[in-house]
Write a protein that holds these residues in place. Structure first.
Motif, mmCIF file in Angstrom:
data_model
loop_
_atom_site.group_PDB
_atom_site.id
_atom_site.type_symbol
_atom_site.label_atom_id
_atom_site.label_comp_id
_atom_site.label_asym_id
_atom_site.label_seq_id
_atom_site.Cartn_x
_atom_site.Cartn_y
_atom_site.Cartn_z
ATOM 1 N N SER A 14 0.851 -1.178 0.000
ATOM 2 C CA SER A 14 0.000 0.000 0.000
ATOM 3 C C SER A 14 0.891 1.233 0.000
ATOM 4 C CB SER A 14 -0.877 0.045 1.259
ATOM 5 O OG SER A 14 -1.889 -0.908 1.189
ATOM 6 N N ALA A 15 0.458 2.260 -0.711
ATOM 7 C CA ALA A 15 1.120 3.561 -0.686
ATOM 8 C C ALA A 15 0.057 4.584 -0.327
ATOM 9 C CB ALA A 15 1.748 3.876 -2.039
ATOM 10 N N LEU A 16 0.234 5.263 0.796
ATOM 11 C CA LEU A 16 -0.749 6.194 1.315
ATOM 12 C C LEU A 16 -0.209 7.616 1.249
ATOM 13 C CD1 LEU A 16 -1.649 4.111 4.484
ATOM 14 C CD2 LEU A 16 -2.868 4.150 2.302
ATOM 15 N N PHE A 17 -1.118 8.572 1.112
ATOM 16 C CA PHE A 17 -0.707 9.962 0.984
ATOM 17 C C PHE A 17 -1.329 10.809 2.083
ATOM 18 C CE2 PHE A 17 -0.504 7.947 -3.137
ATOM 19 C CZ PHE A 17 0.859 8.111 -3.389
ATOM 20 N N TYR A 18 -0.521 11.718 2.607
ATOM 21 C CA TYR A 18 -0.906 12.580 3.717
ATOM 22 C C TYR A 18 -0.511 14.015 3.430
ATOM 23 C CZ TYR A 18 -1.407 8.340 6.579
ATOM 24 O OH TYR A 18 -1.799 7.134 7.087
ATOM 25 N N ARG A 19 -1.311 14.957 3.895
ATOM 26 C CA ARG A 19 -0.914 16.370 3.837
ATOM 27 C C ARG A 19 0.355 16.569 4.673
ATOM 28 N NH1 ARG A 19 -6.449 19.802 4.924
ATOM 29 N NH2 ARG A 19 -7.535 19.270 2.978
ATOM 30 N N ASP A 20 0.363 15.974 5.873
ATOM 31 C CA ASP A 20 1.508 16.090 6.778
ATOM 32 C C ASP A 20 2.063 14.689 7.022
ATOM 33 O OD1 ASP A 20 3.368 16.503 8.799
ATOM 34 O OD2 ASP A 20 2.076 17.860 9.940
ATOM 35 N N ALA A 21 2.903 14.244 6.113
ATOM 36 C CA ALA A 21 3.437 12.881 6.191
ATOM 37 C C ALA A 21 4.320 12.677 7.421
ATOM 38 C CB ALA A 21 4.204 12.535 4.913
ATOM 39 N N LEU A 22 5.052 13.689 7.842
ATOM 40 C CA LEU A 22 5.887 13.542 9.040
ATOM 41 C C LEU A 22 5.032 13.288 10.274
ATOM 42 C CD1 LEU A 22 8.592 16.294 8.411
ATOM 43 C CD2 LEU A 22 8.876 13.799 8.276
ATOM 44 N N ALA A 23 3.911 14.005 10.392
ATOM 45 C CA ALA A 23 2.996 13.777 11.518
ATOM 46 C C ALA A 23 2.363 12.392 11.417
ATOM 47 C CB ALA A 23 1.920 14.854 11.559
ATOM 48 N N ALA A 24 2.047 11.950 10.195
ATOM 49 C CA ALA A 24 1.471 10.616 10.006
ATOM 50 C C ALA A 24 2.453 9.529 10.432
ATOM 51 C CB ALA A 24 1.062 10.416 8.549
ATOM 52 N N ILE A 25 3.712 9.693 10.071
ATOM 53 C CA ILE A 25 4.739 8.720 10.472
ATOM 54 C C ILE A 25 4.823 8.648 11.987
ATOM 55 C CG2 ILE A 25 7.232 8.283 10.490
ATOM 56 C CD1 ILE A 25 7.226 9.454 7.566
ATOM 57 N N ALA A 26 4.847 9.794 12.642
ATOM 58 C CA ALA A 26 4.907 9.826 14.107
ATOM 59 C C ALA A 26 3.690 9.138 14.714
ATOM 60 C CB ALA A 26 5.018 11.273 14.598
ATOM 61 N N TRP A 27 2.481 9.382 14.177
ATOM 62 C CA TRP A 27 1.254 8.769 14.683
ATOM 63 C C TRP A 27 1.285 7.255 14.477
ATOM 64 C CZ3 TRP A 27 -2.892 5.847 13.128
ATOM 65 C CH2 TRP A 27 -4.028 5.873 13.935
ATOM 66 N N LEU A 28 1.663 6.812 13.296
ATOM 67 C CA LEU A 28 1.701 5.377 13.008
ATOM 68 C C LEU A 28 2.688 4.655 13.918
ATOM 69 C CD1 LEU A 28 1.473 5.580 9.134
ATOM 70 C CD2 LEU A 28 -0.227 4.533 10.646
ATOM 71 N N LYS A 29 3.799 5.288 14.225
ATOM 72 C CA LYS A 29 4.783 4.689 15.126
ATOM 73 C C LYS A 29 4.260 4.659 16.559
ATOM 74 C CE LYS A 29 9.014 6.230 14.593
ATOM 75 N NZ LYS A 29 10.132 7.151 14.297
ATOM 76 N N GLU A 30 3.751 5.795 17.021
ATOM 77 C CA GLU A 30 3.305 5.906 18.402
ATOM 78 C C GLU A 30 2.043 5.104 18.683
ATOM 79 O OE1 GLU A 30 1.345 9.236 21.347
ATOM 80 O OE2 GLU A 30 2.707 9.924 19.790
ATOM 81 N N VAL A 31 1.044 5.220 17.827
ATOM 82 C CA VAL A 31 -0.267 4.641 18.113
ATOM 83 C C VAL A 31 -0.364 3.176 17.684
ATOM 84 C CG1 VAL A 31 -2.748 4.858 17.664
ATOM 85 C CG2 VAL A 31 -1.370 6.905 18.025
ATOM 86 N N LEU A 32 0.092 2.848 16.481
ATOM 87 C CA LEU A 32 -0.054 1.475 15.985
ATOM 88 C C LEU A 32 1.213 0.632 16.119
ATOM 89 C CD1 LEU A 32 -2.275 1.982 12.802
ATOM 90 C CD2 LEU A 32 -2.959 1.344 15.128
ATOM 91 N N GLY A 33 2.337 1.243 16.452
ATOM 92 C CA GLY A 33 3.556 0.476 16.670
ATOM 93 C C GLY A 33 4.367 0.181 15.414
ATOM 94 N N PHE A 34 4.159 0.947 14.352
ATOM 95 C CA PHE A 34 4.976 0.782 13.153
ATOM 96 C C PHE A 34 6.426 1.123 13.465
ATOM 97 C CE2 PHE A 34 1.019 0.739 10.860
ATOM 98 C CZ PHE A 34 1.298 0.088 9.669
#
Length: 140
Positions: A14-34
């Motif tokens: 999957s390739a996902l797109f975000y307005r704020d990709a840096l914030a998305a990376i931080a959320w995915l790491k913190e919340v889902l454990g990526f």
């Protein structure tokens, strides 16, 4: 730029797109454990390309590019997909998501097809369904 050079054996990503990709990376790491594998910075605090892993599987993501039609769910009238994660310990991950205050779209439940799962919505509107079901086992 961090790099994990371990190759993945997947054949679909999957390739996902975000307005704020840096914030998305931080959320995915913190919340889902990526875990972060690779982040290639782009101009003006954007992300040209990133790879994150979850229990051995890899996703790609980056900053939205309107000129290519690559949009965040924030830029769309509706959502036409979700990403499904197979997790070994769904209950612990559910508790982690709750503790982070993330928006749970579908509560943790037992499904008629044998999966234990829930769905969470990330800050830009991507849906993530997390469960024990491993696709491909039916009829094989």
């Amino acid at each position: 730029m961090s790099v994990d050079a371990t190759p993945s054996s997947q054949t679909i990503y999957s390739a996902l797109f975000y307005r704020d990709a840096l914030a998305a990376i931080a959320w995915l790491k913190e919340v889902l454990g990526f875990e972060e594998r690779l982040v290639v910075p782009g101009p003006e605090s954007s992300v040209a390309h990133a790879e994150l892993s979850f229990e051995g599987a890899v996703i790609m993501l980056g900053t939205s590019q309107q000129d290519r039609g690559w949009k965040s769910p924030l830029d769309l009238a509706g959502i036409n997909q979700l990403t499904y994660l197979v997790a070994e310990d769904v209950d612990s991950l559910y508790q982690r998501v709750q503790a982070a205050g993330a928006e749970i779209a579908i509560e943790l439940q037992e499904m008629e097809y044998g999966s234990r799962e829930f769905t969470v919505r990330d800050p830009e509107g991507h849906f993530w369904s997390i469960g024990t079901y491993r696709p491909g086992g039916v009829g094989s």
